[in-house]
Design an enzyme around this catalytic site. Structure first.
Site, PDB file in Angstrom:
ATOM      1  CD  GLU A 159      -3.059  -0.960   2.232  1.00  0.00           C
ATOM      2  OE1 GLU A 159      -2.913  -0.086   3.110  1.00  0.00           O
ATOM      3  OE2 GLU A 159      -4.034  -1.731   2.197  1.00  0.00           O
ATOM      4  CD  GLU A 263      -4.267  -5.579   3.357  1.00  0.00           C
ATOM      5  OE1 GLU A 263      -5.084  -4.698   3.711  1.00  0.00           O
ATOM      6  OE2 GLU A 263      -3.055  -5.522   3.605  1.00  0.00           O
TER       7      GLU A 263
END
Length: 327
Positions: A159, A263
């Protein structure tokens, strides 16, 4: 004419040592299938400092018994790495990470190992010393794990946020090059900017490499999944997520890059039925579009496995048994 014993020996070698082809990205995605994250465990400044205790080998037995086939192991290297050259990773931490990775590999799991919560490089990317530090981390990781099973995959960074798209592209290219020095065909997972959202994956530069997989994260819609507001399950709700998957699938097919949806999830505070529906729809869309997935489990509000006694709540059955033909 060759000695007949030559052919006998050759035949014996083939029979008892069958030639296995290098695992391709698509084969890996098919094998990875349904997976789970060991979240909030190896990412705190010190293991056990957040809402979970230290990782336990028994978790992997629980994952195996449940039927999962891949485990993503988020790891934070920052607090275990020197701040000046040669930026050495603490040996005891490297040993600990290897121990946890081996728990998974020894049980036949596909394992994803990454750099997680490395915010220092994301917000300080312009600093050449910080870039050299992150490079050094991957030099050491790549060398340490180079002889592991090909079921161990490296994910370059989790991320990115605080970087430009160009910075992320540059980081992906440079770290991939570092990994390739010791791991010429190990599968490497890369993503895009802005929390690794799907639009940024589609916009990211595609590495010139035959052994890469794209990844993205999505907790859509965040007001529901992340904040627990309202309900989810209208026709429009379903269509919005379906459309996102369809766009990623089109990109994947056009560019020959398999996808890991590594995720997703919804917090426990969400409306129960809505929460079950959104997990089911994400599982269904991963299956329909041929993506591997690793559901987010942080042992807390996004928790899946009850780590205190290695039991599972009802959402596990959706993750493991829901399919496109389910009602």
């Amino acid at each position: 004419m060759k000695n007949p014993f030559y052919f006998i020996i050759l035949f014996s070698v083939i029979i008892f040592n069958p030639i296995s082809a290098q695992l391709t990205p698509q084969e890996a995605i098919e094998g990875m299938g349904r997976g789970i994250n060991l979240g909030n465990t190896l990412e705190p400044p010190r293991e056990g400092e957040w809402n979970n205790g230290p990782a336990q080998e028994s978790y992997f037995d629980a994952y195996l018994e449940a039927g999962f086939t891949n485990v993503r192991i988020p790891v934070r290297w920052d607090m275990h790495t020197g701040n000046s050259a040669p930026f050495t990773i603490n040996e005891s931490w490297m040993d600990r990470v290897e121990e946890v990775v081996d728990w998974g590999l020894s049980r036949g799991f596909y394992i994803t190992l990454n750099g997680h919560h490395e915010d220092w490089i994301k917000t300080g990317y312009a600093d050449p010393i910080l870039r050299a530090r992150y490079d050094a981390i991957w030099v050491q990781v790549a060398e340490r794990f180079k002889d592991k099973s090909e079921k161990l995959l490296f994910e370059i960074i989790n991320e990115p946020k605080g970087m430009t798209r160009a910075h992320v592209d540059e980081l992906n290219e440079r770290i991939l090059g570092i990994i390739r020095k010791d791991n010429p065909t190990r599968l490497v997972i890369y993503g895009g900017n802005e929390w690794a959202n799907s639009n940024e994956l589609l916009a990211a530069a595609i590495p010139d490499d035959d052994y890469v997989i794209g990844y993205y994260h999505a907790y859509d819609p965040w007001n529901f999944s992340g904040l627990g507001m309202g309900t989810w399950g209208t026709a429009n709700d379903y269509q919005q997520i379906t459309n996102k998957y369809r766009g990623i699938k089109n990109w994947s097919e056009a560019n020959g890059i398999p996808v890991h949806h590594s995720e997703f999830g919804a917090i426990h505070d969400c409306d129960f039925n809505s929460r079950m529906r959104i997990y089911a729809h994400n599982v269904e869309q991963c299956l329909v579009n041929g993506f591997a997935f690793s559901v987010w489990d942080d042992g807390g509000m996004f928790g899946i496995l009850n780590r205190g006694n290695n039991t599972w709540p009802e959402v596990k059955d959706i993750l493991m048994h829901y399919n496109e033909d389910s009602p």
